[in-house]
Design an enzyme around this catalytic site. Structure first.
Site, PDB file in Angstrom:
ATOM      1  N   ASP A  27       0.831  -1.212   0.000  1.00 41.29           N
ATOM      2  CA  ASP A  27       0.000   0.000   0.000  1.00 41.29           C
ATOM      3  C   ASP A  27       0.864   1.260   0.000  1.00 41.29           C
ATOM      4  O   ASP A  27       2.016   1.232   0.419  1.00 41.29           O
ATOM      5  CB  ASP A  27      -0.917  -0.029   1.238  1.00 41.29           C
ATOM      6  CG  ASP A  27      -2.074   0.945   1.099  1.00 41.29           C
ATOM      7  OD1 ASP A  27      -2.393   1.365  -0.040  1.00 41.29           O
ATOM      8  OD2 ASP A  27      -2.669   1.291   2.141  1.00 41.29           O
ATOM      9  N   ASN A  75     -10.794  -2.252  -5.565  1.00 37.98           N
ATOM     10  CA  ASN A  75     -10.021  -1.204  -6.239  1.00 37.98           C
ATOM     11  C   ASN A  75     -10.669  -0.723  -7.537  1.00 37.98           C
ATOM     12  O   ASN A  75     -10.281   0.315  -8.079  1.00 37.98           O
ATOM     13  CB  ASN A  75      -8.572  -1.656  -6.508  1.00 37.98           C
ATOM     14  CG  ASN A  75      -7.695  -1.703  -5.267  1.00 37.98           C
ATOM     15  OD1 ASN A  75      -6.789  -2.517  -5.163  1.00 37.98           O
ATOM     16  ND2 ASN A  75      -7.937  -0.812  -4.295  1.00 37.98           N
TER      17      ASN A  75
HETATM   18  C1  IPE Z   1      -5.140  -2.691  -0.350  1.00 36.26           C
HETATM   19  O1  IPE Z   1      -4.886  -1.348  -0.440  1.00 36.26           O
HETATM   20  C2  IPE Z   1      -5.157  -3.318  -1.721  1.00 36.26           C
HETATM   21  C3  IPE Z   1      -3.848  -3.458  -2.363  1.00 36.26           C
HETATM   22  C4  IPE Z   1      -2.698  -3.148  -1.823  1.00 36.26           C
HETATM   23  C5  IPE Z   1      -3.870  -4.019  -3.686  1.00 36.26           C
HETATM   24  P1  IPE Z   1      -6.063  -0.276  -0.544  1.00 36.26           P
HETATM   25  O2  IPE Z   1      -5.428   1.047  -0.755  1.00 36.26           O
HETATM   26  O3  IPE Z   1      -7.057  -0.707  -1.571  1.00 36.26           O
HETATM   27  O4  IPE Z   1      -6.739  -0.397   0.892  1.00 36.26           O
HETATM   28  P2  IPE Z   1      -7.669   0.629   1.682  1.00 36.26           P
HETATM   29  O5  IPE Z   1      -8.699   1.154   0.712  1.00 36.26           O
HETATM   30  O6  IPE Z   1      -6.782   1.715   2.203  1.00 36.26           O
HETATM   31  O7  IPE Z   1      -8.253  -0.177   2.799  1.00 36.26           O
HETATM   32  C1  IPE Z   2      -1.427   0.422  -3.414  1.00 36.90           C
HETATM   33  O1  IPE Z   2      -1.221   1.798  -3.381  1.00 36.90           O
HETATM   34  C2  IPE Z   2      -1.633  -0.106  -4.821  1.00 36.90           C
HETATM   35  C3  IPE Z   2      -3.010  -0.511  -5.130  1.00 36.90           C
HETATM   36  C4  IPE Z   2      -3.997  -0.520  -4.302  1.00 36.90           C
HETATM   37  C5  IPE Z   2      -3.254  -0.947  -6.487  1.00 36.90           C
HETATM   38  P1  IPE Z   2      -2.435   2.806  -3.368  1.00 36.90           P
HETATM   39  O2  IPE Z   2      -2.788   3.160  -4.773  1.00 36.90           O
HETATM   40  O3  IPE Z   2      -3.566   2.283  -2.554  1.00 36.90           O
HETATM   41  O4  IPE Z   2      -1.771   4.056  -2.656  1.00 36.90           O
HETATM   42  P2  IPE Z   2      -2.442   4.970  -1.541  1.00 36.90           P
HETATM   43  O5  IPE Z   2      -2.916   4.082  -0.447  1.00 36.90           O
HETATM   44  O6  IPE Z   2      -3.564   5.712  -2.211  1.00 36.90           O
HETATM   45  O7  IPE Z   2      -1.331   5.868  -1.117  1.00 36.90           O
HETATM   46 MG    MG Z   3      -4.034   2.406  -0.587  1.00 39.89          MG
END
Ligand code: IPE
Ligand code: IPE
Ligand code: MG
Length: 251
Positions: A27, A75
């Site tokens: 994340d 996502n």
């Molecule tokens: C979890 O991260 C999913 C992945 C790393 C693929 P998210 O960014 O989707 O999680 P939330 O929304 O902060 O819980």
């Molecule tokens: C994790 O990084 C990757 C995916 C969920 C695909 P994020 O895109 O969730 O990054 P933040 O949490 O918005 O910083």
């Molecule tokens: Mg995230």
């Protein structure tokens, strides 16, 4: 599993204290980019390079399985341009990784619902999985369009179908029956769950499988995750006392 090099990095953690299976919630790509005034997709791009590096390091350390949360079933709520960028990045990663996957003897598996993933991405993914089928090293499990609740629903549907067909009696359903119908069927549960970017939640990842995983969270964003952070996580894991509901080993 490759033998861990006792004289190599992390020599202070003997192989039997290392996690056999590490799962990672990668994340913070977006935050990493935004803090630098860059578009979010730059964070994803940098994140893909870190995936490559961490995969190789885990394989070299003799880790048996690495499960990476690449895209959750939630996502898809993100803007269409971010999703299409992620799909293209995923496809490119799956193609570019063939050489290091074969060089490192990795076995690739996909965890998640295939429907909704574009065919052009699935075709490349399937080619990479097929190519790695005969390998004997670390499992690289890619969770793509993955949701823990959806996975349990899919397992319940499959089990219910077997009961309806008379192949299974309800009283014969055990924890092993459920495990055996998850996307991870045949794979051992994670020992260590790593989450980057500081959130104290599991975000629908491997809900069944992490029941006794050790959780380690770092404030570093995924694009900043490196060898020293990986070693820190493994050292923290090695120092944990896993009791599985029993009593501490006082011997
Ligand atoms: C979890 O991260 C999913 C992945 C790393 C693929 P998210 O960014 O989707 O999680 P939330 O929304 O902060 O819980
Ligand atoms: C994790 O990084 C990757 C995916 C969920 C695909 P994020 O895109 O969730 O990054 P933040 O949490 O918005 O910083
Ligand atoms: Mg995230």
């Amino acid at each position: 599993m490759l033998p861990a090099d006792a004289a190599g990095p992390l020599s202070d953690v003997p192989p039997e204290r290392r996690p056999a299976h590490i799962a990672m919630i990668m994340d913070g790509n977006g935050r990493w980019a935004q803090r630098r005034g860059l578009p979010r997709v730059e964070g994803h791009q940098r994140g893909a390079a870190v995936v490559r590096e961490i995969t190789e390091l885990c394989s070299d350390l003799g880790i048996g399985q690495l499960t990476l949360y690449c895209l959750s079933s939630e996502n898809w709520k993100r803007p269409a341009d971010e999703i299409s960028f992620l799909m293209l990045l995923l496809k490119q990663y799956i193609i570019d990784e063939r050489e290091p996957i074969m060089r490192n003897n990795l076995r690739v598996r996909m965890l998640g619902r295939r429907a909704a993933i574009p065919d052009h991405v699935l075709e490349e993914l399937d080619k990479t999985i097929e190519m790695s089928r005969g390998n004997t090293g670390m499992w690289l499990n890619l969770a793509i369009n993955y949701g823990g609740r959806g996975e349990i629903v899919d397992a319940v549907r499959a089990i219910a179908g077997r009961v309806r067909d008379g192949a299974l009696q309800p009283e014969d359903i055990t924890e092993d029956t459920v495990s055996g119908h998850l996307y991870t069927a045949g794979l051992a549960d994670p020992d260590l769950l790593v989450r980057t970017a500081g959130e104290m939640r599991v975000s629908n990842f491997l809900l069944w499988q992490i029941s006794y995983a050790e959780i380690w969270v770092t404030d570093r964003c995924w694009p900043e995750f490196d060898e020293s952070a990986l070693h820190e996580a493994i050292r923290a894991y090695a120092a944990r006392d896993r009791r599985f509901g029993g009593l501490p080993d006082l011997a």
